[in-house]
Design a protein around this motif. Structure first.
Motif, PDB file in Angstrom:
ATOM      1  N   ARG A   1       0.618   4.026  -2.735  1.00  0.00           N
ATOM      2  CA  ARG A   1       0.316   5.429  -2.389  1.00  0.00           C
ATOM      3  C   ARG A   1       1.308   6.377  -3.053  1.00  0.00           C
ATOM      4  NH1 ARG A   1      -0.899   3.364   2.729  1.00  0.00           N
ATOM      5  NH2 ARG A   1      -3.117   2.970   2.618  1.00  0.00           N
TER       6      ARG A   1
ATOM      7  N   SER B   1       0.840  -1.208   0.000  1.00  0.00           N
ATOM      8  CA  SER B   1       0.000   0.000   0.000  1.00  0.00           C
ATOM      9  C   SER B   1       0.871   1.252   0.000  1.00  0.00           C
ATOM     10  CB  SER B   1      -1.003  -0.017   1.147  1.00  0.00           C
ATOM     11  OG  SER B   1      -0.365  -0.116   2.369  1.00  0.00           O
TER      12      SER B   1
ATOM     13  N   LEU C   1      -9.430  -3.654  -5.430  1.00  0.00           N
ATOM     14  CA  LEU C   1      -8.005  -3.911  -5.647  1.00  0.00           C
ATOM     15  C   LEU C   1      -7.524  -3.119  -6.853  1.00  0.00           C
ATOM     16  CD1 LEU C   1      -7.642  -7.777  -5.098  1.00  0.00           C
ATOM     17  CD2 LEU C   1      -7.092  -5.924  -3.508  1.00  0.00           C
TER      18      LEU C   1
ATOM     19  N   ARG D   1      -2.351 -10.567  -3.439  1.00  0.00           N
ATOM     20  CA  ARG D   1      -3.749 -10.557  -2.996  1.00  0.00           C
ATOM     21  C   ARG D   1      -4.681 -11.221  -4.007  1.00  0.00           C
ATOM     22  NH1 ARG D   1      -4.520  -4.797   0.151  1.00  0.00           N
ATOM     23  NH2 ARG D   1      -3.904  -5.671   2.131  1.00  0.00           N
TER      24      ARG D   1
ATOM     25  N   VAL E   1      -0.091  -3.343 -10.141  1.00  0.00           N
ATOM     26  CA  VAL E   1       0.556  -3.713  -8.867  1.00  0.00           C
ATOM     27  C   VAL E   1       1.792  -4.564  -9.130  1.00  0.00           C
ATOM     28  CG1 VAL E   1       0.187  -4.756  -6.603  1.00  0.00           C
ATOM     29  CG2 VAL E   1      -1.736  -3.880  -7.860  1.00  0.00           C
TER      30      VAL E   1
ATOM     31  N   GLY F   1     -11.997   0.876  -2.095  1.00  0.00           N
ATOM     32  CA  GLY F   1     -11.878  -0.385  -1.353  1.00  0.00           C
ATOM     33  C   GLY F   1     -11.694  -1.585  -2.268  1.00  0.00           C
TER      34      GLY F   1
ATOM     35  N   GLN G   1      -1.451 -12.622  -8.942  1.00  0.00           N
ATOM     36  CA  GLN G   1      -0.273 -12.014  -8.318  1.00  0.00           C
ATOM     37  C   GLN G   1       0.665 -13.090  -7.758  1.00  0.00           C
ATOM     38  OE1 GLN G   1      -1.415  -8.929  -5.494  1.00  0.00           O
ATOM     39  NE2 GLN G   1      -2.747  -7.920  -6.987  1.00  0.00           N
TER      40      GLN G   1
ATOM     41  N   ASP H   1      -9.716   5.234   3.671  1.00  0.00           N
ATOM     42  CA  ASP H   1     -10.337   3.953   3.313  1.00  0.00           C
ATOM     43  C   ASP H   1     -10.621   3.087   4.538  1.00  0.00           C
ATOM     44  OD1 ASP H   1      -7.689   3.316   3.784  1.00  0.00           O
ATOM     45  OD2 ASP H   1      -7.510   1.941   2.093  1.00  0.00           O
TER      46      ASP H   1
ATOM     47  N   GLY I   1       1.000  -7.270   2.188  1.00  0.00           N
ATOM     48  CA  GLY I   1      -0.131  -6.928   1.308  1.00  0.00           C
ATOM     49  C   GLY I   1       0.029  -7.399  -0.128  1.00  0.00           C
ATOM     50  N   PHE I   2       0.927  -8.303  -0.361  1.00  0.00           N
ATOM     51  CA  PHE I   2       1.122  -8.881  -1.697  1.00  0.00           C
ATOM     52  C   PHE I   2       1.587 -10.315  -1.525  1.00  0.00           C
ATOM     53  CE2 PHE I   2       3.210  -9.906  -5.631  1.00  0.00           C
ATOM     54  CZ  PHE I   2       2.505  -9.213  -6.596  1.00  0.00           C
TER      55      PHE I   2
HETATM   56  P1  AMP Z   1      -3.716  -2.195   2.793  1.00  0.00           P
HETATM   57  O1  AMP Z   1      -3.235  -0.982   3.508  1.00  0.00           O
HETATM   58  O2  AMP Z   1      -2.658  -3.237   2.677  1.00  0.00           O
HETATM   59  O3  AMP Z   1      -5.000  -2.727   3.366  1.00  0.00           O
HETATM   60  O4  AMP Z   1      -4.050  -1.734   1.281  1.00  0.00           O
HETATM   61  C1  AMP Z   1      -4.838  -0.586   1.020  1.00  0.00           C
HETATM   62  C2  AMP Z   1      -5.368  -0.653  -0.375  1.00  0.00           C
HETATM   63  O5  AMP Z   1      -4.297  -0.712  -1.317  1.00  0.00           O
HETATM   64  C3  AMP Z   1      -6.231  -1.860  -0.692  1.00  0.00           C
HETATM   65  O6  AMP Z   1      -7.569  -1.702  -0.275  1.00  0.00           O
HETATM   66  C4  AMP Z   1      -6.109  -1.913  -2.235  1.00  0.00           C
HETATM   67  O7  AMP Z   1      -6.898  -0.918  -2.849  1.00  0.00           O
HETATM   68  C5  AMP Z   1      -4.661  -1.514  -2.447  1.00  0.00           C
HETATM   69  N1  AMP Z   1      -3.780  -2.709  -2.452  1.00  0.00           N
HETATM   70  C6  AMP Z   1      -2.846  -3.067  -1.517  1.00  0.00           C
HETATM   71  N2  AMP Z   1      -2.214  -4.183  -1.874  1.00  0.00           N
HETATM   72  C7  AMP Z   1      -2.750  -4.573  -3.062  1.00  0.00           C
HETATM   73  C8  AMP Z   1      -2.510  -5.666  -3.945  1.00  0.00           C
HETATM   74  N3  AMP Z   1      -1.608  -6.614  -3.683  1.00  0.00           N
HETATM   75  N4  AMP Z   1      -3.255  -5.723  -5.090  1.00  0.00           N
HETATM   76  C9  AMP Z   1      -4.162  -4.780  -5.394  1.00  0.00           C
HETATM   77  N5  AMP Z   1      -4.439  -3.735  -4.599  1.00  0.00           N
HETATM   78  C10 AMP Z   1      -3.743  -3.620  -3.431  1.00  0.00           C
END
Ligand code: AMP
Length: 217
Positions: free
Chosen positions: A36, A32, A58, A86, A64, A56, A90, A150, A83-84
């Motif tokens: 960002r 994330s 992906l 997901r 990504v 909210g 991927q 979010d 966070g990867f």
């Molecule tokens: P997180 O803070 O890890 O919950 O991620 C926040 C947001 O980033 C998620 O709700 C997605 O919109 C995006 N995001 C984070 N990791 C991924 C990923 N591996 N694939 C796609 N979107 C992601």
């Protein structure tokens, strides 16, 4: 060592990866955070990422995967991915990014959807570093913690739904490879940290024994 952290939003991934960096010398790639940074650029790609994150949903796999593959290339040897992956697509891309070297450990921090909602309602995040803020101030830069856009209830419900639909199959993907460990994410953070440390030491011992027996043969 290559570790991936999985679990519902609010499961404590961000807290545990900070510990892995501090105590096990792993380089953290926070997806994330990477997203960002890319979202802040005034390009069509930046806009697409911003829109997906604020709804909210992906971010599309193709965007990504490229960004995370670059981050992996830049990082050193030992990595923890927060966070990867997901999605199953991927997972396949990760094999490629690691040049066929397998992930050593996939950790699921397991919490219920109810616990996830309750935690996210309470949580505060550093607006600059994106890391969890427990005691009012960011542990990295000292900024005051804020509520993420979010983390609003309707967006959180969407993120939880997306987790069930897209990310649950990722757990099965790593389970089939024999590297998935599930920890009770609802336990106190220090307890989760301790259990995670035990798992990592166990894997390190196994790889030392494996290397030694390889030398003897
Ligand atoms: P997180 O803070 O890890 O919950 O991620 C926040 C947001 O980033 C998620 O709700 C997605 O919109 C995006 N995001 C984070 N990791 C991924 C990923 N591996 N694939 C796609 N979107 C992601």
């Amino acid at each position: 060592m290559r570790i991936v952290m999985l679990g519902r939003p609010g499961a404590g991934k961000g807290t545990q990866v900070l510990h892995l960096a501090r105590c096990h010398g792993l380089e953290v790639i926070s997806t994330s955070e990477v997203l960002r940074r890319a979202a802040a650029t005034p390009t069509p790609r930046g806009t697409a990422i911003r829109e997906a994150m604020s709804s909210g949903g992906l971010v599309p796999d193709a965007l990504v995967v490229d960004l995370v593959a670059d981050a992996i290339d830049e990082a050193g040897g030992s990595i923890v991915l927060d966070g990867f992956p997901r999605t199953v697509a991927q997972c396949d891309a990760l094999d490629h990014a690691f040049s066929g070297e397998p992930v050593d450990l996939a950790v699921e921090l397991d919490i219920s959807p109810q616990e996830a909602q309750a935690r996210i309602r309470r949580r505060r995040t550093c607006p600059t570093c994106g890391v969890p803020v427990a005691g009012g101030r960011c542990p990295r830069c000292g900024s005051e913690g804020v509520r993420r856009a979010d983390d609003d209830l309707d967006v959180v419900l969407q993120r939880l739904w997306v987790y069930e639909r897209e990310t649950r199959p990722v757990l099965d993907w790593f389970r089939r490879r024999g590297v998935l460990v599930s920890l009770d994410g609802s336990a106190p953070a220090e307890r989760v940290t301790e259990e995670l440390g035990n798992v990592i030491r166990c894997i390190e011992r196994m790889s030392t024994v494996g290397a030694a027996s390889g030398r003897e043969r």
